[in-house]
Design a protein around this motif. Structure first.
Motif, short mmCIF file in Angstrom:
data_model
loop_
_atom_site.label_atom_id
_atom_site.label_comp_id
_atom_site.label_asym_id
_atom_site.label_seq_id
_atom_site.Cartn_x
_atom_site.Cartn_y
_atom_site.Cartn_z
N ASP A 141 -17.83 31.94 30.93
CA ASP A 141 -18.72 31.92 32.10
C ASP A 141 -20.17 31.70 31.68
N HIS A 142 -21.04 32.66 31.94
CA HIS A 142 -22.48 32.58 31.63
C HIS A 142 -22.80 32.59 30.14
N PRO A 200 -19.83 26.72 34.84
CA PRO A 200 -20.13 27.87 33.98
C PRO A 200 -20.52 27.46 32.56
N ASP A 231 -14.63 27.56 28.41
CA ASP A 231 -14.39 27.77 29.84
C ASP A 231 -13.70 26.54 30.41
N ILE A 232 -12.90 26.76 31.43
CA ILE A 232 -12.15 25.66 32.05
C ILE A 232 -13.04 24.85 33.00
N ASN A 233 -14.14 25.47 33.45
CA ASN A 233 -15.00 24.81 34.44
C ASN A 233 -16.33 24.36 33.85
N GLY A 242 -13.03 31.87 28.70
CA GLY A 242 -13.55 32.13 30.05
C GLY A 242 -14.93 32.76 29.92
N SER A 269 -12.29 23.93 28.10
CA SER A 269 -10.89 24.10 27.71
C SER A 269 -10.14 24.99 28.68
N ASP A 270 -8.92 24.62 28.96
CA ASP A 270 -8.01 25.52 29.68
C ASP A 270 -7.48 26.51 28.64
N GLY A 271 -7.88 27.75 28.76
CA GLY A 271 -7.49 28.76 27.77
C GLY A 271 -7.93 28.36 26.38
N ALA A 283 -11.58 38.11 29.12
CA ALA A 283 -12.06 39.18 30.01
C ALA A 283 -12.36 38.61 31.39
N GLY A 284 -12.15 39.45 32.39
CA GLY A 284 -12.55 39.09 33.75
C GLY A 284 -11.60 38.12 34.44
N MET A 285 -10.34 38.12 34.03
CA MET A 285 -9.34 37.25 34.69
C MET A 285 -8.16 38.08 35.14
N ARG A 287 -19.59 47.05 31.07
CA ARG A 287 -18.27 46.49 30.73
C ARG A 287 -18.37 45.54 29.54
N LEU A 288 -19.32 44.59 29.60
CA LEU A 288 -19.43 43.63 28.50
C LEU A 288 -19.95 44.30 27.23
N LEU A 294 -2.73 35.30 34.32
CA LEU A 294 -3.47 34.18 33.71
C LEU A 294 -3.81 34.51 32.25
C1 LIG Z 1 -14.92 36.19 36.36
S1 LIG Z 1 -15.39 35.13 35.08
C2 LIG Z 1 -15.43 36.27 33.71
C3 LIG Z 1 -16.47 35.87 32.73
C4 LIG Z 1 -16.57 36.76 31.48
N1 LIG Z 1 -15.43 36.56 30.62
C5 LIG Z 1 -16.70 38.20 31.88
O1 LIG Z 1 -15.77 38.97 31.66
O2 LIG Z 1 -17.76 38.54 32.43
C6 LIG Z 1 -13.96 34.18 34.73
C7 LIG Z 1 -14.26 32.88 34.00
O3 LIG Z 1 -13.03 32.39 33.47
C8 LIG Z 1 -13.01 30.99 33.66
N2 LIG Z 1 -11.58 30.58 33.65
C9 LIG Z 1 -10.66 30.74 34.63
N3 LIG Z 1 -9.49 30.26 34.23
C10 LIG Z 1 -9.65 29.82 32.96
C11 LIG Z 1 -8.79 29.21 32.00
N4 LIG Z 1 -7.51 28.94 32.27
N5 LIG Z 1 -9.30 28.89 30.80
C12 LIG Z 1 -10.61 29.12 30.51
N6 LIG Z 1 -11.46 29.68 31.38
C13 LIG Z 1 -10.99 30.03 32.59
C14 LIG Z 1 -13.75 30.77 34.97
O4 LIG Z 1 -14.24 29.45 35.06
C15 LIG Z 1 -14.85 31.82 34.88
O5 LIG Z 1 -16.01 31.28 34.28
#
Ligand SMILES: C[S@@+](CC[C@H](N)C(=O)[O-])C[C@H]1O[C@@H](n2cnc3c(N)ncnc32)[C@H](O)[C@@H]1O
Length: 240
Positions: free
Chosen positions: A25-26, A51, A46-48, A23, A73-75, A90-92, A5-6, A96
């Protein structure tokens, strides 16, 4: 190792000076994009904190720290540069992902492209992109392990995201619009113009098994009508 996928997402990214991986993540996608020369500079966001810390460690180990900036950052909310070529989400969930675009509608006319791979409500996603005049230039579904993923490549020329009082209400209205469509349009928005038959077939089997289960349990309410509608959409998409 990077997932199929990636890898697919990375292969769809145009060569860029600066892009955002929202987002992240890793951080594996950000790292790959630098390594394969698709990006000179990446904002890995990333918002968290958890990660993002993990991303920082992976980026340091990959030797790409000079080219990747990690941002909490949020988004896209903390983006101040106007030099962003495009972004990846990706992955959301679908809503969202759309909300992240909406929240920085001021930035969108500056974007050349985006790659979005969202995991739910893809019919809503495609309809809202149409409403905002964001063109889908590539719409693919791939299989990675046992799961299917859709990846959309978007072109932002002429984008027009209107302000609205309540974005969630706007999404609900768009869902109502989808509900009132005929089966051919429902199929087009749900599965795109060139979706994989294997994916639609697996969806058809899933819905048929849900319906069978409902009937066995004696369920006769609206949910049965909904799943019957889902089956009709799959059948239309399969045969057209
Ligand atoms: C399932 S992971 C997907 C990671 C990567 N993008 C992928 O596709 O493999 C979702 C990530 O999005 C982050 N995330 C969720 N809401 C977010 C937001 N509003 N802004 C930024 N990051 C966000 C989560 O913390 C998480 O690390």
């Amino acid at each position: 190792m990077l997932s199929e996928r990636l890898k697919t997402i990375a292969s769809m990214v145009p060569e860029s000076d600066t892009l955002a991986d929202v987002g992240c993540d890793h951080g594996f996608l950000s790292i790959e994009l630098v390594k394969i020369g698709r990006a000179k500079h990446v904002l890995a966001m990333d918002i968290n904190e958890g990660p993002l810390e993990k991303a920082k460690q992976n980026i340091a180990m990959s030797g790409c720290s000079d080219q990747i900036t990690c941002l909490l950052s949020d988004g896209l909310n903390v983006v101040t540069t106007t030099k962003l070529d495009g972004f990846i989400i990706a992955g959301m969930g679908g809503r969202l992902g759309l909300k992240i675009v909406y929240d920085r509608r001021d930035l969108m006319p500056l974007m050349k492209w985006a790659i979005i791979s969202l995991q739910s409500e893809l019919d809503l996603v495609r309809l809202v992109l149409d409403e905002w005049n964001i063109k889908v230039i590539s719409d693919i579904t791939l299989k990675d392990g046992k799961k299917f993923y859709t990846v959309l490549k978007l072109d932002f020329e002429g984008v027009n995201i209107k302000d609205c009082d309540d974005i969630e209400k706007f999404f609900d209205e768009m869902n109502d619009k989808l509900s009132s469509m005929d089966v051919s349009h429902k199929a087009l928005y749900r599965y795109g113009s060139a979706s994989s038959k294997e994916y639609i077939l697996s969806e058809l089997q899933r819905y048929e098994s849900i319906k069978k289960d409902m009937i066995n349990k004696g369920i006769t309410d609206l949910r049965v009508n909904e799943v019957t509608d889902d089956i009709a959409i799959c059948k239309f998409a399969l045969h057209n």
